[in-house]
Design an enzyme around this catalytic site. Structure first.
Site, mmCIF file in Angstrom:
data_model
loop_
_atom_site.group_PDB
_atom_site.id
_atom_site.type_symbol
_atom_site.label_atom_id
_atom_site.label_comp_id
_atom_site.label_asym_id
_atom_site.label_seq_id
_atom_site.Cartn_x
_atom_site.Cartn_y
_atom_site.Cartn_z
ATOM 1 C CB CYS A 187 89.286 12.158 103.116
ATOM 2 S SG CYS A 187 88.759 13.073 101.678
ATOM 3 C CD GLU A 216 93.171 12.954 89.050
ATOM 4 O OE1 GLU A 216 92.621 13.955 88.552
ATOM 5 O OE2 GLU A 216 92.871 12.490 90.171
ATOM 6 C CG ASN A 221 94.159 12.639 93.961
ATOM 7 O OD1 ASN A 221 94.173 11.819 94.883
ATOM 8 N ND2 ASN A 221 93.092 13.302 93.619
ATOM 9 N NE ARG A 267 84.149 11.024 93.280
ATOM 10 C CZ ARG A 267 85.363 11.550 93.352
ATOM 11 N NH1 ARG A 267 85.878 12.113 92.279
ATOM 12 N NH2 ARG A 267 86.033 11.538 94.466
HETATM 13 P P1 ATP Z 1 88.544 13.607 87.505
HETATM 14 O O1 ATP Z 1 89.125 14.963 87.268
HETATM 15 O O2 ATP Z 1 89.109 12.532 86.638
HETATM 16 O O3 ATP Z 1 87.049 13.597 87.569
HETATM 17 P P2 ATP Z 1 88.628 13.950 90.278
HETATM 18 O O4 ATP Z 1 89.461 15.153 90.427
HETATM 19 O O5 ATP Z 1 87.163 14.047 90.356
HETATM 20 O O6 ATP Z 1 89.037 13.187 88.941
HETATM 21 P P3 ATP Z 1 89.397 13.011 92.790
HETATM 22 O O7 ATP Z 1 88.187 13.465 93.490
HETATM 23 O O8 ATP Z 1 90.639 13.758 92.964
HETATM 24 O O9 ATP Z 1 89.138 12.848 91.260
HETATM 25 O O10 ATP Z 1 89.558 11.470 93.102
HETATM 26 C C1 ATP Z 1 90.798 10.858 93.236
HETATM 27 C C2 ATP Z 1 90.911 9.565 92.486
HETATM 28 O O11 ATP Z 1 89.690 8.846 92.447
HETATM 29 C C3 ATP Z 1 91.278 9.743 91.036
HETATM 30 O O12 ATP Z 1 92.641 9.936 90.888
HETATM 31 C C4 ATP Z 1 90.843 8.409 90.469
HETATM 32 O O13 ATP Z 1 91.775 7.405 90.794
HETATM 33 C C5 ATP Z 1 89.584 8.127 91.227
HETATM 34 N N1 ATP Z 1 88.375 8.538 90.510
HETATM 35 C C6 ATP Z 1 87.747 9.724 90.570
HETATM 36 N N2 ATP Z 1 86.634 9.737 89.816
HETATM 37 C C7 ATP Z 1 86.551 8.506 89.259
HETATM 38 C C8 ATP Z 1 85.620 7.867 88.361
HETATM 39 N N3 ATP Z 1 84.541 8.504 87.930
HETATM 40 N N4 ATP Z 1 85.842 6.602 87.997
HETATM 41 C C9 ATP Z 1 86.922 5.929 88.456
HETATM 42 N N5 ATP Z 1 87.825 6.460 89.291
HETATM 43 C C10 ATP Z 1 87.662 7.729 89.695
HETATM 44 ZN ZN ZN Z 2 90.345 12.639 100.146
HETATM 45 MG MG MG Z 3 85.658 14.144 88.943
#
Ligand code: ATP
Ligand code: ZN
Ligand code: MG
Length: 525
Positions: free
Chosen positions: A312, A456, A459, A342
């Site tokens: 985004c 999760e 989202n 990440r």
């Molecule tokens: P988490 O709490 O599991 O670390 P996040 O809150 O960091 O998730 P967001 O930044 O909200 O995740 O990212 C949205 C989506 O991206 C998540 O719902 C998931 O589908 C994906 N995602 C995030 N981190 C990862 C990861 N390390 N590996 C695979 N998919 C990921």
């Molecule tokens: Zn976003």
């Molecule tokens: Mg995370």
């Protein structure tokens, strides 16, 4: 609030101290300032006051006390400006700059701190939990520092850090809003381990990465196809392709660089492309067959960008400073080109928590009521995919980051009030406007439904005007909000395979229709 500053106005020259009239004119200047310039904008008797001053060479040393209305450092800046006006003509005297040699500030804190805190730039910090006050002191602050409102940001930071102490460990409020039916699952193994055994997947060459072999690649692509055909295209989302390198100024605007600097992959550029500059580096590799990191350090920049963390920010950037035409609203776009990276470190596990993942990220910008309506449509589409095609056991939960909850930004309206909003939980009489919904699924290999942590896997957020404001995005009329939804392909696959196993015989027909035949892959001996 109490501000107590001792500092200097640095003059353009050292005036002769005995210059006739100068001392008197200065005395008049400061006493007038106390009456006029330093009280402007403050309620009666609440302005700043110069309590002491001395002319010393090319400096006027001053002591300034104030309350919150005209803060002492603002007073010092006002003095600088007016001194030039007053003394320029008569004495050819002007102020070159100002410095705060010592600056003590006492301000109220919202609640007692639970532990000591550290903040940058301050010399000393003293927190008094009983009196709910904080005393901070600074030394040797430049004019630039005083002008840039750093002081205000530091005061805010102290209160944020105290608030953080109360929320440590409970970073969000969580409330289930919908649950699917319970389903029977074919196994309770960790699919990642099994896929490695079957050769569908190989640990990647660096931390938290995977090499997806044909079988799992086909599954991930089928997941992507489901998202495209059943969610994004039917709702009118258009695809864009962005760079996966993100300069820091974008992350400054979204807040990511201050929020999660510990999770980024940082990118350097070569200092020069000049072949000769790299000669010794290359020759060393020739001789040692190793990469000489000490030499490399000298040849690259300190990072000024990182690899995409979420898609985004780059999309908001693309609208920076634009006015979006009314007939383009809501803007519905998505990116699937930039992989998200990440640094998950100790949290890495399987294909569900990796350092590089593949995501489709739909982003929507529109009037609040458009986005609330869109959210319902997205949920309806997602439900179709998860219930009818993948046949998952899953649930949706409202998660509100505590800072939103705290700052009262999570407004709710009753359904009656907002005819457009049709909430999907019939038992609730109100609907949240802003906020995030997490989609979570049960992973049998983690234990029982009740006790294990569900994953999760995607989202859906409506963020309000936060990013719209930071990127100065405008519309022709009315409020503009935005939001995004993160469709993580690895997570979709992890959930599906954890519940349905690896034998296509057990997979729902509608999924197999999209997948086709599972590729045979290859054998290595
Ligand atoms: P988490 O709490 O599991 O670390 P996040 O809150 O960091 O998730 P967001 O930044 O909200 O995740 O990212 C949205 C989506 O991206 C998540 O719902 C998931 O589908 C994906 N995602 C995030 N981190 C990862 C990861 N390390 N590996 C695979 N998919 C990921
Ligand atoms: Zn976003
Ligand atoms: Mg995370």
């Amino acid at each position: 609030m109490k501000f107590n500053l001792t500092g200097r106005i640095v003059l353009n020259k050292s005036p002769e101290p005995n210059l006739p009239g100068l001392q008197k004119d200065l005395a008049d200047f400061f006493s007038e300032a106390n009456e006029m310039i330093l009280t402007k904008g403050a309620p009666e008797g609440k302005g700043a006051a110069v309590t002491d001053w001395t002319l010393k060479d090319d400096n006027i040393l001053v002591t300034i006390m104030s309350g919150r209305y005209v803060r002492a450092h603002d007073a010092l800046l006002r003095l600088k400006k007016h001194l030039g006006i007053k003394f320029g003509k008569k004495y050819q005297l002007g102020a070159r700059s100002v410095v705060a040699d010592n600056y003590d500030i006492e301000f109220a804190i919202d609640r007692p701190p639970l532990a000591e805190i550290k903040v940058p730039f301050v010399q000393t910090i003293k927190l008094d939990g009983a009196d709910l006050t904080c005393n901070i002191s600074f030394e040797n602050l430049s004019e630039e520092f005083l002008r840039q409102n750093y002081i205000d940001r530091i005061i805010k930071l102290v209160n944020h850090k105290i608030a953080d102490q109360y929320y440590a460990g409970k970073s969000e409020q969580w409330e289930v809003m919908w649950s699917s039916v319970e389903r029977d699952h074919v196994w309770s193994k960790d699919p990642t381990d099994e896929m490695q055994r079957l050769g569908w997947l190989k640990q990647g060459p660096t931390k938290g990465k995977w090499f997806y072999r044909p079988q799992l690649t086909a599954i991930l692509r089928a997941m992507e196809q489901l998202a495209l055909d059943h969610v994004l295209y039917p709702l009118g989302f258009q695809e864009v392709i962005q760079s996966h390198l993100v300069p820091f100024d974008i992350w400054l605007k979204t807040g990511h660089i201050a929020g999660t600097p510990n999770e980024f992959y940082y990118v350097s550029e070569p200092l020069t492309r000049d072949v000769d500059a790299w000669e010794s580096f290359r020759d060393t590799i020739y001789v040692t067959n190793q990469v000489p990191s000490d030499k490399l350090k000298e040849l690259i920049t300190v990072p000024s960008m990182g690899i995409c963390y979420a898609q985004c920010p780059g999309i908001y950037w693309s609208f920076q400073g634009s006015v979006i035409a009314e007939d383009s609203l809501p803007v519905l776009i998505f990116d699937r080109a930039a992989n998200s990276n990440r640094y998950e470190s100790g949290g890495r596990h399987g294909i569900e928590r990796v350092d590089e993942f593949h995501r489709l990220e739909p982003i929507y910008i529109g009037h609040p009521e458009q986005l609330i309506e869109l959210r319902e449509k997205l949920i309806e589409r997602y439900k179709y995919v998860f219930n009818e095609i993948l046949e998952l056991e899953w649930r949706m939960a409202w998660v509100t980051p505590w800072y939103l909850e705290q700052s009262g930004q999570v407004s709710e309206v009753s359904k009656e009030e907002n005819g457009k909003v049709n909430g999907n939980d019939k038992n609730k009489d109100s609907v949240k406007l802003k906020g995030t919904i997490d989609f979570e699924a049960y992973l049998p290999y983690r234990g029982t439904r009740e006790e294990s942590e569900w994953l999760e896997y995607q989202n859906l957020s409506i963020i309000g005007d936060k990013f719209i404001d930071s990127f100065n995005i405008k519309t022709q009329r009315g409020d503009l909000w935005s939001g995004c939804s993160g469709i993580g392909l690895e997570r979709w696959a992890a959930v599906f395979l954890a519940q349905k196993g690896l034998d296509p015989v057990n997979w729902p027909d509608k999924f197999r229709d999209v997948l086709g035949e599972l590729p045979v892959g290859y054998r290595t001996l």
